[in-house]
Each structure stands twice: as structure tokens, then as C-alpha cells.
Scaffold this motif. Structure first.
Motif, PDB file in Angstrom:
ATOM      1  N   ALA A 135      -0.802  -1.149  -2.493  1.00 52.30           N
ATOM      2  CA  ALA A 135       0.003  -2.354  -2.756  1.00 52.30           C
ATOM      3  C   ALA A 135      -0.673  -3.622  -2.237  1.00 52.30           C
ATOM      4  O   ALA A 135      -0.807  -4.612  -2.969  1.00 52.30           O
ATOM      5  CB  ALA A 135       1.385  -2.191  -2.138  1.00 52.30           C
ATOM      6  N   MET A 136      -1.123  -3.616  -0.989  1.00 47.19           N
ATOM      7  CA  MET A 136      -1.706  -4.813  -0.385  1.00 47.19           C
ATOM      8  C   MET A 136      -3.139  -5.061  -0.871  1.00 47.19           C
ATOM      9  O   MET A 136      -3.460  -6.144  -1.365  1.00 47.19           O
ATOM     10  CB  MET A 136      -1.698  -4.690   1.135  1.00 47.19           C
ATOM     11  CG  MET A 136      -0.320  -4.628   1.763  1.00 47.19           C
ATOM     12  SD  MET A 136       0.555  -6.201   1.749  1.00 47.19           S
ATOM     13  CE  MET A 136      -0.488  -7.197   2.798  1.00 47.19           C
ATOM     14  N   THR A 137      -3.995  -4.050  -0.750  1.00 45.38           N
ATOM     15  CA  THR A 137      -5.387  -4.227  -1.166  1.00 45.38           C
ATOM     16  C   THR A 137      -5.482  -4.407  -2.675  1.00 45.38           C
ATOM     17  O   THR A 137      -6.283  -5.215  -3.168  1.00 45.38           O
ATOM     18  CB  THR A 137      -6.242  -3.030  -0.721  1.00 45.38           C
ATOM     19  OG1 THR A 137      -6.089  -2.840   0.685  1.00 45.38           O
ATOM     20  CG2 THR A 137      -7.705  -3.249  -1.044  1.00 45.38           C
ATOM     21  N   GLY A 138      -4.666  -3.673  -3.417  1.00 47.94           N
ATOM     22  CA  GLY A 138      -4.660  -3.831  -4.868  1.00 47.94           C
ATOM     23  C   GLY A 138      -4.312  -5.248  -5.280  1.00 47.94           C
ATOM     24  O   GLY A 138      -4.916  -5.820  -6.195  1.00 47.94           O
ATOM     25  N   THR A 139      -3.332  -5.849  -4.607  1.00 42.94           N
ATOM     26  CA  THR A 139      -2.952  -7.225  -4.905  1.00 42.94           C
ATOM     27  C   THR A 139      -4.065  -8.185  -4.510  1.00 42.94           C
ATOM     28  O   THR A 139      -4.361  -9.150  -5.217  1.00 42.94           O
ATOM     29  CB  THR A 139      -1.651  -7.595  -4.172  1.00 42.94           C
ATOM     30  OG1 THR A 139      -0.615  -6.701  -4.581  1.00 42.94           O
ATOM     31  CG2 THR A 139      -1.221  -9.018  -4.494  1.00 42.94           C
ATOM     32  N   ALA A 140      -4.708  -7.936  -3.356  1.00 43.46           N
ATOM     33  CA  ALA A 140      -5.800  -8.796  -2.900  1.00 43.46           C
ATOM     34  C   ALA A 140      -6.946  -8.818  -3.899  1.00 43.46           C
ATOM     35  O   ALA A 140      -7.621  -9.845  -4.066  1.00 43.46           O
ATOM     36  CB  ALA A 140      -6.294  -8.329  -1.536  1.00 43.46           C
ATOM     37  N   MET A 141      -7.178  -7.712  -4.598  1.00 39.77           N
ATOM     38  CA  MET A 141      -8.289  -7.621  -5.555  1.00 39.77           C
ATOM     39  C   MET A 141      -7.830  -7.843  -6.989  1.00 39.77           C
ATOM     40  O   MET A 141      -8.610  -7.656  -7.928  1.00 39.77           O
ATOM     41  CB  MET A 141      -8.991  -6.270  -5.409  1.00 39.77           C
ATOM     42  CG  MET A 141      -8.106  -5.072  -5.683  1.00 39.77           C
ATOM     43  SD  MET A 141      -8.803  -3.500  -5.062  1.00 39.77           S
ATOM     44  CE  MET A 141     -10.135  -3.243  -6.212  1.00 39.77           C
TER      45      MET A 141
END
Length: 562
Positions: free
Chosen positions: A277-283
Motif C-alpha cells: 500500500a505505502m511503497t506501491g503508492t510512492a512508486m
């Protein structure tokens, strides 16, 4: 003089952090971190890549612009209902678009997410909500009994369903199961429940998020066994979550290409929250959401959605391997797979690579560290049987397990301690447990490991699982690794059992392959050949079913000791 000083610094770095000399090309040792709250990645990505698909769930797709607007509506709904900065809001949802909306919406409202696992029983849910004084919960209709069948009950529940997006047969099954599970709810309970979709429709999509007083304020609370057997609630700050996501983003190359992430690991755990959720959104990646792990559906999702990144646990990979052996599907879209939560057998990783062509690495972490501290390099240089090396800005020491102060020599077993920006704020309302886990800024993980001369770490065992028999240390995972290679043994777990003469003796719990007749004499002969005398099981139990595991696939040895 300057040259000598620089050489001294390099030599010192190689001694204390040898992994830095073997980092993948392009991954820096230290990062500049965005000074943003946990919802800041969504705001950034919606502004720069608003038209990209943020999540894909059955036939539903939401772009980042749409997700950002829905999260703002969620925040507005919560603020209107009385949520104030610092208030705790429970989330009892699987991996659905509503989960992403709820997480970011709560943070935008200034609230703190309390992660309620659908795998909990009502008593566990009651204890968590009570200790965090959580009065509002956003939940799935099917899971309503978990909220209202306990002593402490929320004052308000925003309910959603997944029935409207399921294929026809699954929809009928879901509705039938819901009737059986819920029965007839009382009117008093119904008054506390509101329809999430209707509430969101009345929310303001341009609501201005509440600014955080401090990035060190709590953002996410989740229950954990922690480094002792007593359940506690980990508190992760906005800074913790952003830091770990940013580290993982750079570990993967900091690319903003149109990656697709297969999001099966649940977001109610920090593993799924941070890596997907977090890293996917960051990328600015597309998240292919799976609300539960069903192997055939996951393989179908790989074939149709073509994900390039997959975060998993070993048990998932093992089950997927079995289905891929027929050689019928095309699963070659996955570029890399990171496995965590439990030890990854080399054979499982190698087979998954054969079927998919993916680089498979093992990672390591714990809820108290948001959770990732180590990961295998994604450039093909990962070493089988290791958890890789520490992420950027992650200081790691291995200290003696007895005192916790003396650093051990390279190659010696000791307890992993970590000092890093992703290390938790502490345990909720539990200063004693916090001071025990974090000492002088170092998080004591309770895991025993060794580090080689190039900075690759290998987990040996949990400190509390260590067996001491006749003065000798026995690491259960070492014995299990050998036993699992014996013919006819499908699975195995090793625990210590009290013994008046030896302190403890080794006990093996075995799961046999179907149709195998256990030959105790032959098993003991094999143990004598392959295991030192103090490691040989003196007690043997044949399990009737599978070994007890948590949702990440880790064997629950404490359940086997009782």
C-alpha cells in the motif's frame, strides 16, 4: 593526512557495516526522506500521476486522482462525525479499495488507524478496541460479529461489502454466508451502523486534510506478540511508515515506471501496508488487490493483470508452485518477488523462479520496525538462505544473547539489534515493554542471527525458542532444516520440553506425507547420521493435521509447547 583519514573511515565502515560495500548498484547508503505524513504519498502521486490506475479489484478500477478524492471524502465524513486529531479509528477490512480509502482518510482527518485483523476472535478485538479506546470502526459487513459480540463495543461502525463486485456464483455464496454468520441483528446494533458508500457520497472530495502536529505522532497501531509472549500493540508514526516505504522504493530502484504490484499480503499487517500500500503508492504503481489468498485466483490474476512485483510469504509460494507444475499458464510478468514473514526454503524459491523467471529474495523485519529492516538485493546477487542485508540508514548490530551489550565476532550467533528511522515509537500505553524492547535507541528483535564478512545475514532462530539441553544451545530451525529432508517427512517443527536431568530435551513434531507409515527406528538412525547428539530429538510426536501457523505462515511453536 586527508588520505589516511579517508582510508580509516572506509576501513571502519567495512568492519561495522560490511554490507555497504556490497550494496546493489544505484542504491544509496543513506536517503533524504520526504517530510510528509503517511497520506502524503497519495497526495504526491495523485498530483503527478493522477490518471494512473491506483488499484484493480475484480472489475473495479480507481485512478490515483479518484482515490485521493475518495480519501478526502472519507476524512470529511470522519471529521463531521466528531473524530479529532489523535482519535483512534479501527479498520476491519481485507485488501479492497475501501481499505486504501479508509487508511488515507483516517490520516487526513488527523486520526490514528487501529488495525483489526479479520482473523481475530471477538475477545481479541474487544481487548484491542478497549485498550486503544477506539470508538469508531470502518468494517466489512461479514465481520460485524467480531465488533458486537465482545464486552467493549464501538459507538459507530461504517460498513461496506464486497458482494457487489463478486462474480455471480461468489456473490450468492457470500450473501448466503453473511445471512448464516450475522443472523438477525438487533435494532440497537443497527442504529450504530451506517453504510460507508452512502456516507462517502456526502463527503467533500476537496476537503483540506488536517495537518499533523508532528510526523512523530502515531499513525498506525497493530497488535503483536512482539519480542515476548505477551500480546502488545505496536505504535508506528507517520515518519516510521514514510521512511520504510521510501527505503523499499529505493531498494527497488526508485523507478516511477508503470509497475503493477500483486497485493495479496494483508494491509492490516505492517508487512502488506508498507510493502504494497505505502511503497506501491510512492512508486505510482497499480495494486492488484486480492482480499484473500486463493491460489488459483492469484494465478489467474498473474495471467490477466500481469503484475511485475509480488510480495508474499513462503506458504503462498509453496502452494503456487504446486499449481504451476502443470506448465499451462504464463506467469513470466513478475520481475521480482520478495518473501517475508517466515524462513524461505531454498527449494521453494528456486522452483518459483523456474516457473516465473522472477528474482526471488528473502526479506526480514518485525512489526516494531514498520516492518522491513533487511532485504535480499534485487540485482541477482542475493544469497540463498539469507535475509539479505540492511536497508539504507538501517544500523544493525549482533550482540551476545545473554547480556545484550557485547557485539559478537563475525560468524558468531547473537541477537539482532536495530537502530533506524523505521523503528517504532513504542508500545501503546506500555512504557515498561517499550523500554525493554528499545534500549539506548536500539531495538532488540529477539531473533538470533549470524552475519558473514560481506554483510549478508542469516536468521538462526528466535531467542525465546532457543533450546538449552545439557548446557548445549540447540536452534530449532537448524534441526528442522535437516529433518525436513528425510524421506516421508512433509513438515516438521522442533520445540524444547522441560527435563529434570538435561534442563530441556528436543522434541520433534512431524507431519508425514500421505500414505507414509512412520518408522521410528529408521527416523532415529537418520538423526544420528545427520545431527549432533545434543540436537537429536528425544521425543517424537506425529501431528494429525497441519502445524499451527499464523497468517504469515510462521509456525507457532508456543502452541506446540503447550
Amino acid at each position: 593526512m586527508a588520505v589516511t583519514s579517508q582510508r580509516t573511515k572506509i576501513e571502519k565502515r567495512s568492519r561495522t557495516a560490511p554490507w555497504l560495500d556490497h550494496y546493489p548498484e544505484g542504491v544509496p547508503a543513506s536517503l533524504e526522506y520526504p517530510q510528509i505524513p503517511a497520506w502524503g504519498f497519495l497526495e504526491r502521486t495523485a498530483a503527478d500521476y493522477g490518471d494512473r490506475v491506483a488499484c484493480h479489484y475484480y472489475n473495479q478500477r480507481m485512478t490515483y486522482a479518484e482515490l485521493f478524492a475518495a480519501a478526502r471524502q472519507m476524512a470529511h465524513v470522519l471529521v463531521k462525525s466528531g473524530i479529532k486529531p489523535g482519535d483512534r479509528v479501527g479498520v476491519l477490512l481485507p485488501n479492497t479499495p475501501e481499505m486504501l480509502v479508509a487508511l488515507n482518510g483516517i490520516w487526513m482527518a488527523g486520526g490514528v488507524v487501529v488495525a483489526v485483523s479479520p482473523l481475530m476472535v471477538a475477545g481479541e478485538v474487544t481487548a484491542l478496541l478497549k485498550t486503544t479506546q477506539c470508538k469508531t470502526v470502518i468494517g466489512l459487513d461479514m465481520l460485524l460479529p467480531l465488533l458486537f459480540d465482545g464486552e467493549y463495543q464501538p459507538e459507530s461502525v461504517l460498513l461496506t461489502t464486497i458482494a457487489d463486485r463478486l462474480p455471480l456464483l461468489q456473490k450468492w455464496g457470500y450473501k448466503a454466508a453473511r445471512i448464516v454468520r450475522l443472523g438477525i441483528r438487533s435494532k440497537a446494533r443497527d442504529k450504530r451502523c451506517r453504510d460507508l458508500a452512502k456516507e462517502l457520497a456526502q463527503g467533500n472530495p476537496i476537503f483540506q486534510p488536517i495537518q499533523q502536529h508532528s510526523l512523530d505522532d502515531p499513525a498506525f497501531i497493530l497488535p503483536t506478540g512482539g519480542t515476548t509472549a505477551a500480546p502488545k500493540a505496536v505504535v508506528l508514526s507517520h515518519r516510521n511508515l514514510v521512511a520504510n516505504a521510501w527505503q523499499l522504493h529505493h531498494w527497488g530502484g526508485a523507478t516511477m515506471a508503470e509497475e503493477t504490484v500483486l497485493a495479496v499480503v494483508p494491509f492490516f499487517h505492517s508487512y502488506g501496508l508498507t510493502t504494497c500500500a505505502m511503497t506501491g503508492t510512492a512508486m505510482a504503481a497499480t495494486l492488484v488487490l486480492q482480499h484473500r489468498f486463493v491460489p488459483r485466483r492469484v494465478l489467474r490474476a498473474i495471467e490477466t493483470a500481469r503484475p511485475s512485483v509480488f510480495h508474499a510469504v513462503p506458504a503462498m509460494l509453496c502452494q503456487l508452485n504446486k499449481l504451476m507444475r502443470d506448465g499451462k499458464g504464463d506467469y513470466t510478468s513478475i520481475n521480482y518477488c520478495m518473501s517475508g514473514g517466515a524462513p524461505l526454503p531454498t527449494s521453494v524459491a528456486e522452483e518459483f523462479t523456474e516457473h516465473t523467471g522472477a528474482i526471488v529474495v528473502e526479506g526480514y523485519g518485525l512489526s516494531e520496525a514498520s516492518p522491513v529492516t533487511h532485504a535480499g538485493p534485487l540485482d541477482g546477487s542475493a544469497r540463498a538462505g539469507t535475509i539479505g542485508m540492511p536497508l539504507p540508514d538501517t544500523e544493525v548490530r549482533i550482540v551476545d544473547a545473554d547480556t545484550g551489550f557485547r557485539p559478537v565476532a563475525p560468524g558468531e550467533v547473537g541477537e539482532i539489534t536495530v537502530r533506524a528511522p523505521q523503528v517504532m515509537v513504542g508500545y501503546w500505553n506500555n512504557p515498561e515493554a517499550t523500554s525493554s524492547a528499545i534500549r539506548d535507541g536500539w531495538l532488540y528483535t529477539g531473533d538470533l542471527a549470524v552475519c558473514d564478512d560481506q554483510g549478508f545475514f542469516r536468521i538462526v532462530d528466535r531467542k525465546k525458542d532457543l533450546i538449552i539441553t545439557s548446557g548445549f544451545n540447540v536452534y530449532p530451525s537448524d534441526v528442522e532444516r535437516v529433518i525436513k529432508q528425510f524421506s516421508g517427512i512433509q513438515d516438521a517443527a522442533v520445540v524444547g520440553v522441560s527435563d529434570p536431568d538435561r534442563g530441556e530435551v528436543v522434541k520433534a513434531i512431524l507431519v508425514l506425507e500421505r500414505g507414509v507409515q512412520f518408522d521410528r527406528k529408521e527416523f532415529l538412525n537418520q538423526c544420528k547420521i545427520h545431527l549432533a547428539k545434543h540436537k537429536q530429538p528425544r521425543m517424537i510426536e506425529i501431528a494429525e493435521g497441519d502445524l499451527p501457523r499464523n497468517f504469515l505462515g510462521k509456525v507457532l511453536r508456543k502452541d506446540l509447547r503447550t
